[in-house]
Design a protein around this motif. Structure first.
Motif, short mmCIF file in Angstrom:
data_model
loop_
_atom_site.label_atom_id
_atom_site.label_comp_id
_atom_site.label_asym_id
_atom_site.label_seq_id
_atom_site.Cartn_x
_atom_site.Cartn_y
_atom_site.Cartn_z
N CYS A 63 22.03 66.59 -19.79
CA CYS A 63 21.65 65.88 -19.44
C CYS A 63 21.21 65.31 -18.27
O CYS A 63 20.11 65.15 -17.75
CB CYS A 63 22.41 64.31 -19.87
SG CYS A 63 23.78 64.64 -19.07
N ALA B 74 18.00 57.52 -23.23
CA ALA B 74 19.27 58.04 -23.87
C ALA B 74 19.55 57.19 -25.25
O ALA B 74 19.69 57.68 -26.07
CB ALA B 74 19.44 58.77 -23.44
N TRP B 75 19.61 56.29 -24.61
CA TRP B 75 20.68 54.84 -25.37
C TRP B 75 19.79 54.57 -25.79
O TRP B 75 20.44 54.09 -27.25
CB TRP B 75 21.26 53.49 -23.74
CG TRP B 75 21.96 53.32 -24.92
CD1 TRP B 75 22.99 52.99 -24.93
CD2 TRP B 75 21.47 51.46 -24.66
NE1 TRP B 75 23.87 51.54 -25.91
CE2 TRP B 75 23.28 50.96 -25.87
CE3 TRP B 75 20.36 50.98 -25.62
CZ2 TRP B 75 22.69 50.00 -26.44
CZ3 TRP B 75 20.66 49.45 -25.45
CH2 TRP B 75 21.65 48.89 -26.28
N HIS B 78 19.31 56.73 -29.15
CA HIS B 78 21.09 56.63 -29.86
C HIS B 78 21.27 56.16 -30.69
O HIS B 78 21.53 55.63 -31.88
CB HIS B 78 22.33 57.01 -29.06
CG HIS B 78 22.06 58.69 -28.64
ND1 HIS B 78 21.37 58.88 -27.42
CD2 HIS B 78 22.66 59.50 -28.90
CE1 HIS B 78 21.69 60.24 -27.51
NE2 HIS B 78 21.72 60.79 -28.42
N LEU B 81 18.82 56.02 -33.73
CA LEU B 81 18.95 57.33 -34.25
C LEU B 81 19.94 56.48 -35.52
O LEU B 81 20.49 56.97 -36.45
CB LEU B 81 19.72 58.18 -33.83
CG LEU B 81 20.21 59.28 -34.17
CD1 LEU B 81 19.37 59.67 -35.44
CD2 LEU B 81 20.96 60.05 -33.74
N ALA B 82 21.36 55.35 -34.91
CA ALA B 82 22.33 55.11 -35.62
C ALA B 82 21.18 53.69 -36.15
O ALA B 82 22.07 53.17 -37.48
CB ALA B 82 23.29 54.15 -34.78
N PRO B 232 28.75 64.61 -30.20
CA PRO B 232 29.36 63.08 -30.87
C PRO B 232 30.58 63.26 -31.24
O PRO B 232 31.75 61.87 -30.44
CB PRO B 232 28.56 62.43 -31.63
CG PRO B 232 27.59 63.43 -32.76
CD PRO B 232 27.29 64.56 -31.08
#
Lengths: 479, 260
Positions: A63, B74-75, B78, B81-82, B232
């Motif tokens: 990252c 990124a957050w 995700h 995605l969740a 994960p």
């Protein structure tokens, strides 16, 4: 050391240990053509031995958060000094030989065969990492590149690629129990000299007991204190005398540092651990107090209990009921918090009124040993004015010399200067007059680099130095 | 082709996914946590350590603190995605009635299905945008580009393919797969009675968009245990090493005249 050129790229490397030093370290140098295969065997061994290494190899998602948080990358802008990139030097090989994706897809997933070039790169970059763990602190997954560096250095050690500095210091440990190669006579003479100095300053004499049988407390100073930081020794002595301790320094084990942690944990680190416990048994020690040394304190606090099976007192795994290992600043802070030490920050020989002091948090204290608040307790109690750096505490930047990257070869020295760019920026921003660095390696780095490379002329002191100088004695003792 | 991708490959995929995850974790567990190498400040207890790990997972706290532009991508990615993962499971299992079943006295069945559709489309688009942003970042930001391997781009492209086709089916109703069709297909697989793949109503032919979507997801699940997509699980196993309490020895020097 002439520069190595690998695939058109110049590599800065520290000078290598000579065959004579390798012999003193009981290391056999393997011929170049056998090195890659041997290194691979070691890598296989370490990946099965240490979960921290496997997780570092297998969890990174690239990252890039670590890049701008690493002083080495900030100073050099070399992609191999991005923690993820540095770990990738090993990860490429790891992928190629130990993962399904690497075996099947090779270059597509960034896997590479191991060659002598790979090892030359390792020798360059794993000795540019200062094992400060800042990348571990900022990584969203908590991947600690320090573990990769440690494994990389140990693999190189196993195949006989050892820097002269670490090699000579470790050989001295085998022979004399300290990295400075000091004899007992040298210790005693230094002590006499320091006792004279204290007598001049205080008007009464304090002695440094050496190998005194039936002592309660073993004080283990860094051997660099004898060569470079006499005030640190004096500070510790004044504290022990102030509280009326039955203490001693051992000539068999006079080393708070432990380069074994940083470069070779199998034999060098264990040698000092064994020396420590033997000293404890011989002198009847009840508590071991370590002096100012960053990586050393990590080695003693976090590694020694699990490295040793040697029960001095008590039984079972409850090692705190054995002979406890503590840091002098934790002990001093406990006294300061209880108000038992009379300290006068307005009358400190080393920090006169009007001068401000800034504290450099050594990486191994603040990110590995939970020694952040206690340093401040002691500093604020002993000096007139403190100016904190930003960022500080566990977010602090490394001095640039961590893990004994203290090489004097011209190109490595140049790198040391670049590694400390961020630190110098921080120091200058505080505008402080005196720099407090309670770690031998930080001091050694600052003594050289600040003045010669950055032209920043600022006095450098340890922290116990200030405590010792601020202590107010009544006669010979407080009590 | 349809027979293989729709009726045989799913079983191979699931076997490789579950077997692969188990194998990978087993491999991680071979090495020991030799020393306590926790990062300080130390958590005060195991409870605090676990809370810190969970907080890191939920909020991406370290990314937020140290790299805000990445955190935005990124957050968001995700979370989308969740949501999409949950939406696929619940929406398909309950035919879009999940909100009605959750709050039956407030949300009607029709409202639930509308909400399910709206949320699915929204998160699907957010997911796509976030992935494109992350891909752009990997190309544009030098510090990330220099440490990227080709596979890092390919993982992103694979996800973009999956979500791109998925969004296309959501946005263009002609090629959409209804909840019933999806449920029947999945139920058939789960009960080991695989049925035909969903078809396009107008033509009665196989829905190739769904085919591509379904195949790409299976490819992703197959490579999941053998690549960095395992992160994960990696974060749990890694932080277990570095976020743990450490018992400090008691203070106080033995035999001193000035006692604490």
């Amino acid at each position: 050391m002439p520069k190595k050129i690998v695939k058109g790229q110049e590599l800065s490397q520290p000078a290598r240990a000579s065959a004579r030093v390798l012999k003193r370290l009981y290391v056999r140098e393997i011929p170049d053509e056998e090195k890659p295969a041997e290194a691979l065997k070691w890598l296989d061994y370490y990946r099965k031995d240490r979960r921290s290494l496997v997780m570092a190899m297998e969890s990174c998602v690239k990252c890039g958060v670590c890049a701008n948080e690493c002083h080495a990358y900030l100073g050099t802008k070399d992609p191999n000094n991005i923690p993820a990139g540095r770990a990738d030097l090993m990860r490429k090989v790891y992928k190629r030989y130990f993962t399904v994706q690497g075996r099947l897809f090779g270059n597509l997933v960034g896997a590479e065969d191991i060659t002598m070039d790979t090892l030359e790169k390792w020798f360059s970059y794993y000795y540019q990492c200062t094992e400060c763990r800042r990348c571990g602190h900022v990584c969203p997954f908590g991947i600690d590149t320090c573990e990769v560096t440690m494994a990389g250095r140990e693999i190189l050690w196993g195949i006989g690629m050892i820097p002269d500095l670490q090699g000579a210091a470790s050989a001295a440990v085998y022979e004399r129990g300290n990295q400075g190669n000091m004899t007992k006579q040298a210790l005693i003479e230094t002590h006499d000299f320091l006792s004279d100095e204290i007598e001049e300053e205080r008007g009464f004499r304090m002695e440094f007991p050496v190998d005194k049988p039936n002592s309660d407390i073993l004080y283990v100073p860094s051997s660099a204190d004898y060569l470079l930081n006499p005030e640190t020794l004096k500070g510790a002595c004044q504290f022990f005398e102030y509280v009326g301790a039955n203490w001693t320094i051992s000539s068999h084990m006079t080393e708070a540092g432990n380069f074994g942690l940083l470069t070779e944990q199998h034999s060098v680190q264990r040698e000092l651990v064994e020396r420590l416990w033997r000293t404890v048994a011989e002198l009847g020690i009840k508590k071991i107090v370590f002096g100012e040394c960053g990586h050393g304190w990590r080695a003693w606090k976090m590694y020694t209990p699990t490295l040793t099976d040697y029960a001095i007192a008590g039984s079972g795994y409850d090692y705190h009921n054995r002979v406890p290992i503590v840091h002098i600043h934790d002990e001093v802070a406990a006294y300061v918090k209880m108000g038992k030490l009379k300290l006068n920050p307005r009358d400190n020989r080393l920090a006169p009124v009007g001068k401000s002091i800034t504290l450099h948090d050594p990486c191994n204290y603040c990110r590995a040993c939970n020694l952040i608040q206690n340093l401040r307790v002691n500093l604020y109690a002993s000096v007139p004015e403190v100016r904190e750096m930003t960022p500080n505490g566990e977010k602090n930047f490394c001095c640039g010399g961590g893990s004994a990257v203290l090489y004097d070869d011209p190109e490595m020295y140049e790198l040391r200067g670049k590694f400390s760019l961020k630190k110098v920026e921080q120091i200058k921003a505080t505008g402080a007059d005196i720099l407090c660095a309670p770690c031998s390696i930080c001091k050694a780095q600052f003594y050289g680099v600040l003045k010669e490379y950055h032209h920043l002329d600022i006095p450098i002191q340890g922290l116990i130095d200030f405590v010792g100088a601020a202590l107010v004695f009544k006669g010979h003792r407080q009590i | 082709m349809e027979l293989f991708v729709g009726k045989i490959l799913p079983y191979i995929t699931v076997a490789l996914l579950l077997g692969g995850i188990t194998w990978r974790i087993w491999r991680w567990m071979i090495g020991r946590i030799v020393h306590n190498i926790t990062l300080s400040p130390f958590p005060s207890s195991w409870g605090a350590a676990v809370a810190w790990i969970l907080w890191q997972i939920v909020s991406f706290w370290n990314i937020f603190k140290f790299d805000k532009p990445l955190w935005v991508g990124a957050w968001t990615m995700h979370v989308a995605l969740a949501s999409i993962f949950g939406g696929h499971v619940l929406g398909i299992a309950t035919l879009g009635n999940q909100f009605h079943l959750l709050l039956p006295w407030i949300v009607t069945e029709a409202q639930s299905e509308a909400a399910s559709n709206a949320l699915g489309t929204t998160f699907g688009l957010i997911f796509l945008v976030a992935l494109l942003y992350l891909l752009y970042r990997r190309f544009a930001v030098e510090k990330v580009r220099v440490i990227s391997a080709p596979s890092d781009y390919l993982h992103l492209l694979l996800l973009i393919l999956i979500v791109g086709v998925g969004d296309y089916m959501r946005v263009f109703h002609a090629v959409a797969v209804e909840y019933e069709a999806a449920r029947d297909f999945m139920l058939g697989l789960i009960l080991f009675h695989p049925g035909p793949m969903p078809v396009i109503h107008e033509t009665g032919l196989i829905n190739w968009y769904f085919f591509v979507h379904f195949l790409a997801v299976q490819i992703m699940l197959i490579i999941f245990p053998f690549s960095k997509l395992m992160h994960p699980f990696g974060i749990l196993w890694n932080r277990w090493i570095y976020n743990r309490p450490y018992p400090e020895p008691p203070m106080g020097l033995p035999g001193v005249k000035l006692k604490l």
